[in-house]
Design a protein around this motif. Structure first.
Motif, short mmCIF file in Angstrom:
data_model
loop_
_atom_site.label_atom_id
_atom_site.label_comp_id
_atom_site.label_asym_id
_atom_site.label_seq_id
_atom_site.Cartn_x
_atom_site.Cartn_y
_atom_site.Cartn_z
N HIS A 58 0.82 -1.41 0.00
CA HIS A 58 -0.06 0.21 0.02
C HIS A 58 0.86 1.47 -0.38
CE1 HIS A 58 -3.80 -2.21 1.34
NE2 HIS A 58 -3.37 -3.06 1.67
N GLU A 59 0.71 1.98 -1.08
CA GLU A 59 1.38 3.25 -0.82
C GLU A 59 0.75 4.08 -0.38
OE1 GLU A 59 4.52 3.74 -4.25
OE2 GLU A 59 3.06 1.94 -5.14
N GLU A 60 -0.86 4.18 -0.45
CA GLU A 60 -1.44 5.69 0.14
C GLU A 60 -0.99 5.75 1.05
OE1 GLU A 60 -3.72 1.74 0.17
OE2 GLU A 60 -2.38 1.95 -1.19
N PRO A 61 -1.07 7.10 1.56
CA PRO A 61 -0.71 7.90 2.47
C PRO A 61 -1.83 7.28 3.83
CG PRO A 61 0.21 9.05 0.86
CD PRO A 61 -0.82 7.91 0.55
N GLU A 62 -2.88 7.42 3.61
CA GLU A 62 -3.90 7.44 4.97
C GLU A 62 -3.94 5.83 4.96
OE1 GLU A 62 -4.83 8.09 1.45
OE2 GLU A 62 -4.75 10.46 2.07
N TRP A 63 -3.91 4.75 4.64
CA TRP A 63 -3.47 3.48 4.58
C TRP A 63 -2.30 3.41 5.47
CZ3 TRP A 63 0.00 -0.73 5.44
CH2 TRP A 63 -1.08 -1.71 5.29
N ILE A 64 -1.10 4.21 5.12
CA ILE A 64 -0.05 3.60 6.06
C ILE A 64 -0.17 4.83 7.37
CG2 ILE A 64 2.43 4.35 5.70
CD1 ILE A 64 2.83 4.10 2.91
N ILE A 65 -0.77 5.36 7.05
CA ILE A 65 -1.15 6.25 8.81
C ILE A 65 -0.97 5.04 9.91
CG2 ILE A 65 -2.08 8.24 10.55
CD1 ILE A 65 -0.88 10.39 7.43
N ALA A 66 -2.85 4.95 9.27
CA ALA A 66 -3.32 3.65 9.76
C ALA A 66 -3.50 2.75 10.26
CB ALA A 66 -4.89 3.52 9.18
N SER A 67 -2.28 2.20 9.66
CA SER A 67 -1.88 0.81 10.08
C SER A 67 -0.10 1.40 10.58
CB SER A 67 -0.49 1.15 8.74
OG SER A 67 -0.01 -0.99 9.15
N LEU A 68 -0.02 2.89 10.50
CA LEU A 68 1.26 3.19 12.04
C LEU A 68 0.75 3.23 13.58
CD1 LEU A 68 3.09 5.29 10.18
CD2 LEU A 68 4.15 3.31 10.62
N GLY A 69 -0.71 3.88 13.27
CA GLY A 69 -1.34 3.84 14.08
C GLY A 69 -2.17 2.39 15.04
N GLU A 70 -2.21 1.81 14.44
CA GLU A 70 -2.78 0.24 14.89
C GLU A 70 -1.34 -0.23 15.18
OE1 GLU A 70 -3.96 -2.11 11.35
OE2 GLU A 70 -5.87 -1.40 11.14
#
Length: 231
Positions: free
Chosen positions: A109-121
């Motif tokens: 996933h290269e979408e910033p929103e997905w990456i940020i949500a995953s980092l939060g998890e």
């Protein structure tokens, strides 16, 4: 992974261990052959039939492009078992260990929103009061641009616990006591200290497994009647 029947992990115990996932090796087979990277993981148990594991990787690491079939190897406690740790003489050295192989499909996933949500998890799964919102937005954007999100959509899980459960329950207790003694005593720097996790597994699931086996043998002997043995 080859798993003898007596070292196999039951489905409920596999799930319990997976829910405590921390970090493990992502293994892929890309154009240049096998590759592996040690990464932290978070688990979403509700994604798909078996859940999914999520992480991130440096964009400069080419392994993220090896999408498709992949495996994550999760490491549990492990320890050297010395012949002197057993209650009876004549034993040989061995190594107790617990490991899980999580197979699935790797998706980047290269979408910033997905990456940020995953980092939060990933942060939320740790024992910390720190939250992603504390990061300066500009710094966060720079970090996100330098990484790629990864998702392993789980298709199967294989677990192996070779933790002396093939031994008599009394011997498992002796091994646990020996590891505990080594853990609390002063050791030479070149020796590893036994892990608390291995000791807990020996005194818990491994001993329970051995006791259940011994009770089953006793019931079978009783059913055969006096004077007869069970082969």
């Amino acid at each position: 992974m080859y798993v003898p029947e007596h070292f196999a992990l039951a489905a409920d115990r596999l799930g319990a261990l997976l829910r405590r996932v921390g970090a493990g090796d992502l293994v892929t087979n890309g154009p240049d052959g096998l590759d592996a990277t040690f990464l932290p993981w978070s688990l979403d148990p509700h994604a798909g039939r078996l859940g999914c594991l999520r992480t991130h990787m440096a964009r400069v690491n080419p392994q993220w492009r090896a999408q498709g079939p992949a495996m994550v190897i999760l490491h549990g406690p492990d320890d050297y078992i010395d012949p002197s740790d057993h209650e009876a003489p004549g034993q040989v050295p061995t190594w107790d260990h617990l490991t899980m192989h999580v197979h699935g499909t790797l998706v980047a996933h290269e979408e910033p929103e997905w990456i940020i949500a995953s980092l939060g998890e990933l942060v939320d799964a740790q024992p910390t009061d720190w939250r992603m919102e504390e990061l300066d937005p500009e710094r966060l954007r720079g970090m996100v641009a330098a990484i790629v999100g990864l998702e392993l959509r789980i298709t199967s899980i294989v677990g192996k616990a070779k933790m002396s459960q093939n031994r008599p329950s009394s011997d498992i207790g002796a091994i646990a006591d020996a590891l505990e003694a080594r853990r609390t005593q002063e050791a030479e720097p070149r020796y590893r200290r036994p892990s608390a996790g291995a000791i807990a597994f020996l005194r818990g699931p491994a001993r329970e497994h051995a006791l259940a086996r011994e009770r089953a043998v006793e019931r079978a002997r009783a059913a055969k009647g006096p004077g007869r043995t069970v082969g």
